[in-house]
Design a protein around this motif. Structure first.
Motif, PDB file in Angstrom:
ATOM      1  N   SER A  36      -2.838  15.306   3.092  1.00 31.79           N
ATOM      2  CA  SER A  36      -3.975  16.210   3.229  1.00 31.79           C
ATOM      3  C   SER A  36      -4.920  16.054   2.034  1.00 31.79           C
ATOM      4  O   SER A  36      -4.488  16.088   0.879  1.00 31.79           O
ATOM      5  N   HIS A  37      -6.191  15.844   2.336  1.00 34.00           N
ATOM      6  CA  HIS A  37      -7.210  15.739   1.294  1.00 34.00           C
ATOM      7  C   HIS A  37      -8.485  16.428   1.761  1.00 34.00           C
ATOM      8  O   HIS A  37      -8.694  16.628   2.954  1.00 34.00           O
ATOM      9  N   GLN A  38      -9.309  16.780   0.765  1.00 34.04           N
ATOM     10  CA  GLN A  38     -10.608  17.349   1.095  1.00 34.04           C
ATOM     11  C   GLN A  38     -11.493  16.286   1.720  1.00 34.04           C
ATOM     12  O   GLN A  38     -11.298  15.093   1.515  1.00 34.04           O
ATOM     13  N   ARG A  39     -12.509  16.714   2.469  1.00 31.27           N
ATOM     14  CA  ARG A  39     -13.352  15.763   3.164  1.00 31.27           C
ATOM     15  C   ARG A  39     -14.108  14.845   2.202  1.00 31.27           C
ATOM     16  O   ARG A  39     -14.269  13.646   2.470  1.00 31.27           O
ATOM     17  N   HIS A  40     -14.565  15.380   1.097  1.00 36.11           N
ATOM     18  CA  HIS A  40     -15.323  14.556   0.152  1.00 36.11           C
ATOM     19  C   HIS A  40     -14.447  13.429  -0.410  1.00 36.11           C
ATOM     20  O   HIS A  40     -14.947  12.365  -0.785  1.00 36.11           O
ATOM     21  N   TRP A  41     -13.119  13.682  -0.459  1.00 35.51           N
ATOM     22  CA  TRP A  41     -12.214  12.622  -0.925  1.00 35.51           C
ATOM     23  C   TRP A  41     -12.225  11.464   0.058  1.00 35.51           C
ATOM     24  O   TRP A  41     -12.309  10.297  -0.342  1.00 35.51           O
ATOM     25  N   PHE A  42     -12.119  11.766   1.349  1.00 36.47           N
ATOM     26  CA  PHE A  42     -12.160  10.715   2.360  1.00 36.47           C
ATOM     27  C   PHE A  42     -13.518  10.016   2.361  1.00 36.47           C
ATOM     28  O   PHE A  42     -13.593   8.792   2.515  1.00 36.47           O
ATOM     29  N   ALA A  43     -14.592  10.790   2.185  1.00 43.23           N
ATOM     30  CA  ALA A  43     -15.932  10.194   2.186  1.00 43.23           C
ATOM     31  C   ALA A  43     -16.066   9.171   1.061  1.00 43.23           C
ATOM     32  O   ALA A  43     -16.590   8.061   1.264  1.00 43.23           O
ATOM     33  N   SER A  44     -15.565   9.516  -0.117  1.00 38.96           N
ATOM     34  CA  SER A  44     -15.664   8.584  -1.242  1.00 38.96           C
ATOM     35  C   SER A  44     -14.784   7.352  -1.025  1.00 38.96           C
ATOM     36  O   SER A  44     -15.169   6.227  -1.378  1.00 38.96           O
ATOM     37  N   LYS A  45     -13.591   7.552  -0.413  1.00 44.58           N
ATOM     38  CA  LYS A  45     -12.703   6.421  -0.155  1.00 44.58           C
ATOM     39  C   LYS A  45     -13.307   5.454   0.846  1.00 44.58           C
ATOM     40  O   LYS A  45     -13.169   4.228   0.726  1.00 44.58           O
ATOM     41  N   PHE A  46     -13.993   5.969   1.865  1.00 43.68           N
ATOM     42  CA  PHE A  46     -14.648   5.092   2.828  1.00 43.68           C
ATOM     43  C   PHE A  46     -15.800   4.327   2.177  1.00 43.68           C
ATOM     44  O   PHE A  46     -16.034   3.158   2.482  1.00 43.68           O
ATOM     45  N   LYS A  47     -16.511   4.977   1.268  1.00 43.59           N
ATOM     46  CA  LYS A  47     -17.625   4.300   0.583  1.00 43.59           C
ATOM     47  C   LYS A  47     -17.106   3.204  -0.344  1.00 43.59           C
ATOM     48  O   LYS A  47     -17.755   2.168  -0.509  1.00 43.59           O
ATOM     49  N   GLU A  48     -15.943   3.420  -0.952  1.00 48.71           N
ATOM     50  CA  GLU A  48     -15.379   2.454  -1.906  1.00 48.71           C
ATOM     51  C   GLU A  48     -14.484   1.413  -1.225  1.00 48.71           C
ATOM     52  O   GLU A  48     -13.870   0.584  -1.903  1.00 48.71           O
ATOM     53  N   LEU A  49     -14.417   1.449   0.104  1.00 50.41           N
ATOM     54  CA  LEU A  49     -13.506   0.588   0.843  1.00 50.41           C
ATOM     55  C   LEU A  49     -13.802  -0.886   0.594  1.00 50.41           C
ATOM     56  O   LEU A  49     -14.963  -1.313   0.586  1.00 50.41           O
ATOM     57  N   GLU A  50     -12.745  -1.676   0.383  1.00 52.48           N
ATOM     58  CA  GLU A  50     -12.885  -3.114   0.159  1.00 52.48           C
ATOM     59  C   GLU A  50     -12.228  -3.882   1.310  1.00 52.48           C
ATOM     60  O   GLU A  50     -11.423  -3.339   2.071  1.00 52.48           O
ATOM     61  N   ALA A  51     -12.575  -5.153   1.427  1.00 52.48           N
ATOM     62  CA  ALA A  51     -12.112  -5.977   2.543  1.00 52.48           C
ATOM     63  C   ALA A  51     -10.593  -6.092   2.577  1.00 52.48           C
ATOM     64  O   ALA A  51      -9.993  -6.149   3.666  1.00 52.48           O
ATOM     65  N   ASN A  52      -9.953  -6.116   1.402  1.00 56.56           N
ATOM     66  CA  ASN A  52      -8.489  -6.260   1.391  1.00 56.56           C
ATOM     67  C   ASN A  52      -7.770  -4.988   1.817  1.00 56.56           C
ATOM     68  O   ASN A  52      -6.542  -4.964   1.910  1.00 56.56           O
ATOM     69  N   GLN A  53      -8.522  -3.920   2.065  1.00 57.71           N
ATOM     70  CA  GLN A  53      -7.926  -2.683   2.562  1.00 57.71           C
ATOM     71  C   GLN A  53      -8.005  -2.582   4.089  1.00 57.71           C
ATOM     72  O   GLN A  53      -7.577  -1.579   4.662  1.00 57.71           O
ATOM     73  N   ILE A  54      -8.546  -3.607   4.717  1.00 58.92           N
ATOM     74  CA  ILE A  54      -8.744  -3.573   6.174  1.00 58.92           C
ATOM     75  C   ILE A  54      -7.936  -4.683   6.836  1.00 58.92           C
ATOM     76  O   ILE A  54      -7.959  -5.836   6.398  1.00 58.92           O
ATOM     77  N   ILE A  55      -7.214  -4.323   7.891  1.00 55.76           N
ATOM     78  CA  ILE A  55      -6.547  -5.314   8.734  1.00 55.76           C
ATOM     79  C   ILE A  55      -7.425  -5.482   9.976  1.00 55.76           C
ATOM     80  O   ILE A  55      -7.470  -4.609  10.842  1.00 55.76           O
ATOM     81  N   TRP A  56      -8.156  -6.575  10.057  1.00 57.76           N
ATOM     82  CA  TRP A  56      -9.154  -6.747  11.103  1.00 57.76           C
ATOM     83  C   TRP A  56      -8.517  -6.914  12.476  1.00 57.76           C
ATOM     84  O   TRP A  56      -9.071  -6.462  13.477  1.00 57.76           O
ATOM     85  N   SER A  57      -7.371  -7.554  12.531  1.00 57.18           N
ATOM     86  CA  SER A  57      -6.688  -7.751  13.809  1.00 57.18           C
ATOM     87  C   SER A  57      -5.187  -7.614  13.584  1.00 57.18           C
ATOM     88  O   SER A  57      -4.625  -8.256  12.693  1.00 57.18           O
ATOM     89  N   LEU A  58      -4.530  -6.769  14.347  1.00 59.82           N
ATOM     90  CA  LEU A  58      -3.100  -6.516  14.163  1.00 59.82           C
ATOM     91  C   LEU A  58      -2.289  -7.750  14.557  1.00 59.82           C
ATOM     92  O   LEU A  58      -2.557  -8.390  15.579  1.00 59.82           O
ATOM     93  N   GLU A  59      -1.317  -8.089  13.735  1.00 65.07           N
ATOM     94  CA  GLU A  59      -0.440  -9.220  14.027  1.00 65.07           C
ATOM     95  C   GLU A  59       0.830  -8.724  14.722  1.00 65.07           C
ATOM     96  O   GLU A  59       1.393  -7.693  14.350  1.00 65.07           O
ATOM     97  N   LEU A  60       1.261  -9.481  15.697  1.00 61.34           N
ATOM     98  CA  LEU A  60       2.429  -9.093  16.468  1.00 61.34           C
ATOM     99  C   LEU A  60       3.714  -9.459  15.743  1.00 61.34           C
ATOM    100  O   LEU A  60       3.814 -10.528  15.137  1.00 61.34           O
ATOM    101  N   THR A  61       4.687  -8.563  15.808  1.00 64.45           N
ATOM    102  CA  THR A  61       6.025  -8.908  15.332  1.00 64.45           C
ATOM    103  C   THR A  61       6.729  -9.695  16.440  1.00 64.45           C
ATOM    104  O   THR A  61       6.264  -9.747  17.583  1.00 64.45           O
ATOM    105  N   SER A  62       7.852 -10.292  16.111  1.00 63.42           N
ATOM    106  CA  SER A  62       8.586 -11.062  17.113  1.00 63.42           C
ATOM    107  C   SER A  62       9.047 -10.170  18.266  1.00 63.42           C
ATOM    108  O   SER A  62       9.007 -10.569  19.432  1.00 63.42           O
ATOM    109  N   ASP A  63       9.478  -8.945  17.930  1.00 62.91           N
ATOM    110  CA  ASP A  63       9.911  -8.018  18.981  1.00 62.91           C
ATOM    111  C   ASP A  63       8.748  -7.630  19.880  1.00 62.91           C
ATOM    112  O   ASP A  63       8.886  -7.550  21.112  1.00 62.91           O
ATOM    113  N   GLU A  64       7.588  -7.377  19.284  1.00 60.62           N
ATOM    114  CA  GLU A  64       6.417  -7.005  20.075  1.00 60.62           C
ATOM    115  C   GLU A  64       5.971  -8.156  20.974  1.00 60.62           C
ATOM    116  O   GLU A  64       5.546  -7.939  22.119  1.00 60.62           O
ATOM    117  N   SER A  65       6.058  -9.378  20.461  1.00 59.29           N
ATOM    118  CA  SER A  65       5.651 -10.545  21.253  1.00 59.29           C
ATOM    119  C   SER A  65       6.507 -10.711  22.498  1.00 59.29           C
ATOM    120  O   SER A  65       6.056 -11.275  23.500  1.00 59.29           O
TER     121      SER A  65
END
Length: 468
Positions: free
Chosen positions: A220-249
């Motif tokens: 749980s965080h205040q909204r302004h905390w989430f707003a600042s985290k989204f503004k400071e977001l970097e590319a290494n914090q994003i998984i653009w496409s989910l990778e399948l595990t062997s079980d999921e495949s």
């Protein structure tokens, strides 16, 4: 579930009727045989979902970053959207299959009558479904399966996950609506899977399927905390496409989706095709399907008057796992309705699909207009209730007067009864006195007769003496 309002300032608040706790509570009441019956419909993965709290502050900030023209979340490092693969991985639901469309001339169903629906008001309330499930108790039959699936649509799925999420993101950003429907727990877990912001610890060291079972409630965080985290977001914090595990495949749901993509019978699962899918979805949301009949599950719970509508049309349900056309295909087909490109194709399939096919169709009305109409209706009802209250108050005053009169009559009656009792007692005394007087009179009569006889005897004696 009561409306949950985000209270922090800044970005607009939102309310929702999404009710995962209600769904979890109902799941916990199911017997093992009932759970097996639900698994045979293809919804068994949803029975595994843990009870999670919605992080409304996280969702508000995420929804604010949706671009309805680009059909993607616009973040600092780039753009990312939601795909059918996300739905399959996170919720474990099938995302393949042919679309099934109900035509506008679909007749009133016996199924609707069975749930107490009127022809002029084709709605099934969640409250009525809960009452029906309570009455069924541990019964495991088609009635139970059908009722539970409708309850699941009303409280959890709404019923086409991806299409509804796109729909509400569009209405939230484009039309500035306050109410947000759809499967919000899916949107939250999607964010946790793709974006490293306020991620909770995994519930288990081993990855589970569906992935919604991997996550607990976020911090749980205040909204302004989430707003600042989204503004400071970097590319290494994003998984653009989910990778399948062997079980999921090796999971049938995922294999079917991948195979459909290979055969080009389904939209591509890359970002570009997902955006195209979103575009078609938004156009569908905006324009709607004319041939769809609105057979509605109305989400009216407790005292709430708003409704988020889920259209349905189920002729029969099969508990036979070998049934190739059982209810497990329903979700994918209802989702597919939002991606069909041509009216001709929809009609052709609808005509060839037959009348006994399980069908679930998604339809969302303009909630704000609906609220205005309901508000007007409520105002009229309030005025009618006020008038009825005035009439009842008048009747109450009349009854009070009548009651008061009755009490007075009762008091007078008691007094009269007492007087009558006294008179009866006096009458008894008079009768006793009269009897005494009668006896005295008899005694006097005897005395008088005796005196007369004696007098006669004396007179006779006197006359006799004189004669001698």
């Amino acid at each position: 579930m009561r409306h949950s309002l985000v209270q922090n300032p800044g970005v607009r608040n939102f309310s929702t009727r999404f009710s995962l706790p209600s769904f979890i509570k109902r799941v916990n009441k199911l017997t093992d045989s009932q759970k097996d019956a639900i698994r045979r419909t293809g919804f068994g993965s949803l029975l595994l979902i843990p009870d999670q709290m919605l992080s409304k502050n996280l969702l508000v900030e995420l929804m604010e970053r949706w671009d309805y023209e680009k059909h993607a979340f616009v973040l600092s490092p780039g753009e990312i959207t939601i795909s059918l693969l996300d739905v399959a991985l996170i919720l474990g639901l099938r995302a393949t299959g042919n679309p099934v469309v109900l035509r506008a001339d679909t007749p009133f169903l016996d199924l609707e009558r069975g749930y107490g629906v009127a022809l002029w008001n084709r709605k099934i309330t969640v409250a009525s479904l809960e009452q029906r499930l309570d009455s069924l108790a541990e019964t495991n039959n088609e009635d139970f399966v059908r009722t539970f699936v409708l309850f699941m649509f009303g409280t959890f799925l709404f019923p086409t996950v991806l299409a509804d999420v796109f729909h509400w993101l569009y209405k939230r950003k484009k039309e500035k609506v306050q109410y947000v429907g759809g499967c919000l727990i899916f949107l939250q877990v999607w964010c946790l899977e793709h974006i490293d912001i306020a991620r909770p610890s995994l519930m288990d060291c081993c990855s589970k399927f569906p992935r919604v079972c991997n996550w607990g409630s976020t911090k749980s965080h205040q909204r302004h905390w989430f707003a600042s985290k989204f503004k400071e977001l970097e590319a290494n914090q994003i998984i653009w496409s989910l990778e399948l595990t062997s079980d999921e495949s090796n999971t049938d749901i995922i294999k079917e989706l991948i195979e459909a993509e290979k055969r080009k019978t389904w939209p591509d699962m890359n970002q570009q095709s997902s955006l195209a899918t979103c575009s078609r979805t938004d156009r569908t949301v905006k324009n709607g399907y004319q041939p769809i009949v609105h057979l509605v599950v109305d989400l009216e719970t407790e005292s709430e008057s708003e409704s988020s509508r889920v259209a349905y049309g189920i002729q029969s349900l099969s508990s036979d796992p070998s049934d190739k056309f059982s209810l497990h295909e329903t979700v994918s087909r209802s989702s597919a309705c939002h991606y069909t490109g041509k009216e001709k194709e929809r009609k052709e399939f609808s005509q060839s699909s037959g009348a006994d096919i399980p069908i679930v169709i998604s339809s969302d009305d303009d909630l704000e207009d609906d609220l205005k109409k309901k508000n007007q209706t409520l105002e009229k009802q309030i005025l009618q209730l006020k008038n009825k209250n005035i009439d009842l108050m008048r009747e109450n005053e009349i009854l009070k007067y009548q009651l008061s009169s009755t009490l007075k009559f009762k008091e007078q009656n008691v007094k009269l009864q007492e007087e009558n009792k006294n008179l009866q007692q006096e009458n008894v005394k008079l009768q006793e006195e009269n009897e005494s007087l009668r006896q005295e009179n008899q005694a006097l009569s005897l005395s008088t007769n005796t005196l007369v006889n004696r007098l006669d005897n004396l007179v006779f004696d006197v006359i006799k003496e004189e004669c001698q």
